[in-house]
Design an enzyme around this catalytic site. Structure first.
Site, PDB file in Angstrom:
ATOM      1  N   ASP A 255      35.779  37.926  31.763  1.00  0.00           N
ATOM      2  CA  ASP A 255      34.802  38.452  31.340  1.00  0.00           C
ATOM      3  C   ASP A 255      33.582  37.757  32.281  1.00  0.00           C
ATOM      4  OD1 ASP A 255      33.629  39.987  28.828  1.00  0.00           O
ATOM      5  OD2 ASP A 255      32.411  38.434  29.275  1.00  0.00           O
ATOM      6  N   HIS A 268      19.827  48.057  33.637  1.00  0.00           N
ATOM      7  CA  HIS A 268      21.221  48.408  33.630  1.00  0.00           C
ATOM      8  C   HIS A 268      21.842  48.828  35.060  1.00  0.00           C
ATOM      9  CE1 HIS A 268      22.329  48.214  29.549  1.00  0.00           C
ATOM     10  NE2 HIS A 268      21.186  48.531  29.175  1.00  0.00           N
ATOM     11  N   ASP A 272      25.129  47.608  36.622  1.00  0.00           N
ATOM     12  CA  ASP A 272      26.230  48.383  37.284  1.00  0.00           C
ATOM     13  C   ASP A 272      26.620  47.663  38.474  1.00  0.00           C
ATOM     14  OD1 ASP A 272      26.135  49.904  34.930  1.00  0.00           O
ATOM     15  OD2 ASP A 272      25.250  51.725  35.794  1.00  0.00           O
ATOM     16  N   ARG A 287      46.546  41.299  44.795  1.00  0.00           N
ATOM     17  CA  ARG A 287      47.627  41.839  45.998  1.00  0.00           C
ATOM     18  C   ARG A 287      47.779  43.460  45.470  1.00  0.00           C
ATOM     19  NH1 ARG A 287      52.577  38.265  44.240  1.00  0.00           N
ATOM     20  NH2 ARG A 287      51.539  38.983  42.296  1.00  0.00           N
ATOM     21  N   GLU A 298      32.040  44.612  30.381  1.00  0.00           N
ATOM     22  CA  GLU A 298      31.999  43.674  31.484  1.00  0.00           C
ATOM     23  C   GLU A 298      33.263  42.809  31.490  1.00  0.00           C
ATOM     24  OE1 GLU A 298      29.958  43.296  28.965  1.00  0.00           O
ATOM     25  OE2 GLU A 298      30.012  41.352  28.297  1.00  0.00           O
ATOM     26  N   LYS A 305      51.738  40.590  38.818  1.00  0.00           N
ATOM     27  CA  LYS A 305      53.258  40.564  39.017  1.00  0.00           C
ATOM     28  C   LYS A 305      53.869  39.253  39.493  1.00  0.00           C
ATOM     29  CE  LYS A 305      56.456  44.071  40.534  1.00  0.00           C
ATOM     30  NZ  LYS A 305      57.116  44.840  41.382  1.00  0.00           N
ATOM     31  N   ARG A 319      41.895  31.439  42.131  1.00  0.00           N
ATOM     32  CA  ARG A 319      41.156  31.921  43.382  1.00  0.00           C
ATOM     33  C   ARG A 319      40.322  33.065  42.842  1.00  0.00           C
ATOM     34  NH1 ARG A 319      46.195  33.503  45.976  1.00  0.00           N
ATOM     35  NH2 ARG A 319      45.471  35.922  45.442  1.00  0.00           N
TER      36      ARG A 319
END
Lengths: 382, 137
Positions: A255, A268, A272, A287, A298, A305, A319
């Site tokens: 978030d 706004h 955006d 990846r 937001e 995976k 990261r």
């Protein structure tokens, strides 16, 4: 309901393809049957021509075989033969005539059983439209036939050699009219047309289904993409949630910190732009096999995976957090905004097998990170 | 609807046009074989061939006096003013009976027939192409 729709869509395509292939099979089989039937009619017609030729030669043999060369000058006898040939002329055998080969090798009429307006003169030069066919009968000394494609109202020409001492002295020609063939065509044409229309209809239906399918697929694809960030949306998550193997997956809930104040302060439109920039950074930090989803407002959900070492996912989360927090988001030439994110991470160890339960755990961790001061990662421990 | 009607009309006229077009093509071939000109003027009196008029642009249908090649089906058509022209016929009977006829083109047994007199070819010193030599007798 949507799952049912998906199953039906696939089933619909399978049925359409089976129907199309079935129609193909039916169409080509019917064409094959028609072709065989046409060949059979041709065979019968050739057989009739053969028998008629035999009868004619049997009838005129006493006059012709021994003296065919001398007959050429005998108008009385050749007229008699022409008259005899007229008896064999009917709707089926349109023209019945005898040709001889003169000393220069040219073909000439010896007798002609045609109607008066079509009847050739004795010794009139005859130039065959199918020269090779006539050469074949001279060479092979046996009956030959070929389809007529150059003559009006004729289906095929049947030639019988008239032999004397092993040499072809003359050729009996029967021109078979297209009547039999037309009768067959009259019978078959409506069926053929109906089949063609049926096949075209099936093909058109298949094309319409295919187009509908492509449109449906495009719409479905559109409905799974968030129009602002171009990331997957929750609809996508609903479609794939049942297929996610949680033992090979980790969930990140993310978030943007204090996003409401960004909206309140800059409006706004700028909010955006911040979301778009965040989405780009998330894509860059993950990846191809990972899925980044705009979960709402937001809030983002990332499916990571993780093949073997689940702990590596913590490094990925780190990261992502660093990638977003390190550089300011440049909105325009004058404005750059620094944002941070809070992350809730669920490594899905000892998974409950219920995807949304695992999402809930990640979400709880996100709120924990928020409560604990934001710009941090909280990891779910089962 | 209008387009469909036009298409149907073109389709019908295409089929009715075919046999006539073959006749026109053959007439043109014969005319160009005898007279080596881009556009050959011909005269034809046979009703069966009149409709071929205008189908081939390299042949112009004209009066007997202005024609290079004359195709006749009746002996009466031939007038003295046209005697010097290349004379062809569409009747085998005329071909046999008129000595100055070069050849005959007629339709028999659903097929086109051409016969050319070798004596006239020699007399008028006409050189025929290979494709026409098979019609000479």
């Amino acid at each position: 309901m949507k799952k049912i729709l998906f199953v039906n869509k696939n089933l619909f395509f399978v049925i359409s393809i089976i129907t199309l292939l079935g129609s193909f099979w039916l169409y080509f089989n019917f064409k094959d049957v028609l072709g065989k039937h046409k060949d059979e009619i041709q065979r019968i017609e050739i057989n009739r021509a053969h028998k008629t030729s035999e009868k004619i030669l049997l009838n005129i043999q006493p006059h012709i075989i021994d003296k065919v060369l001398s007959l050429k000058d005998n108008l009385k006898i050749t007229t008699k033969i022409s008259k005899l040939l007229t008896y064999y002329r009917n709707d089926e055998f349109k023209y019945v005539y005898i040709i001889y080969i003169d000393e220069n090798g040219a073909y000439r009429y010896l007798a002609d059983g045609s109607e008066l307006d079509e009847r050739a003169y004795l010794a009139q030069k005859f130039t065959p439209s199918k020269t090779l066919l006539w050469q074949r009968v001279l060479k092979e000394k046996k009956e030959v036939y070929d389809l007529q494609d150059n003559a009006e109202g004729l289906w095929l020409t049947y030639l019988t050699p008239i032999l004397k001492d092993g040499k072809v002295e003359g050729i009996l020609a029967l021109d078979v009219s297209t009547q039999e063939f037309n009768n067959f065509s009259k019978l078959i044409t409506p069926l053929n047309k109906a089949l063609n229309i049926f096949f075209l209809l099936i093909f058109a239906i298949f094309v319409v289904i295919l187009l509908q399918g492509i449109l449906f697929y495009n719409e479905l694809k559109k409905s799974m993409i968030d129009s602002l960030t171009k990331l997957y949306n929750r609809h996508y998550l609903e479609q794939v949630s049942s297929k996610i193997k949680l033992d090979k997956m980790a969930i990140i809930m993310l978030d943007v910190d204090h996003f409401k104040s960004v909206n309140d302060r800059y409006g706004h439109a700028i909010g955006d732009l911040v979301l778009i920039a965040t989405a780009r950074k998330l894509i860059a930090a993950t990846r191809l096999e990972d899925k980044v989803i705009r979960y709402g407002g937001e809030e983002f959900l990332i499916l990571i995976k993780s093949a073997k070492v689940k702990q590596d996912v913590i490094k990925v989360a780190q990261r992502i957090k660093n990638a977003i927090g390190k550089e300011k988001i440049r909105v325009n030439d004058e404005l750059s905004i620094n944002i941070t994110v809070s992350i809730g991470l669920n490594l899905c160890e000892n998974s409950t097998k219920f995807f949304y339960d695992e999402v809930k755990h990640a979400d709880e961790m996100l709120y924990k990170a928020k409560r604990n001061g934001r710009n941090r990662i909280e990891i779910y421990k089962n | 609807m209008k387009i469909i009607f036009i298409l149907m009309l073109s389709f019908i006229s295409l089929f009715s046009f075919d046999a006539l077009h073959v006749k026109a093509e053959i007439l043109s071939h014969i005319a160009h074989e005898l007279v080596k000109k881009d556009v050959v003027n011909i005269y034809i009196d046979d009703k069966k061939f009149i409709k071929t008029k205008g189908l081939i642009s390299s042949v112009k249908y004209t009066s007997c006096q202005n024609a290079d090649v004359i195709f006749i089906s009746k002996k009466e058509t031939l007038n003295k003013k046209c005697n010097s022209k290349y004379l062809f016929t569409t009747s085998y009977y005329l071909y046999q009976s008129l000595p100055d006829v070069i050849g005959v083109f007629f339709w028999q047994k659903g097929r086109p027939n051409i016969i050319i007199k070798s004596s006239m070819i020699k007399k008028l010193n006409i050189s025929l192409s290979e494709s026409f030599k098979k019609y000479v007798e």
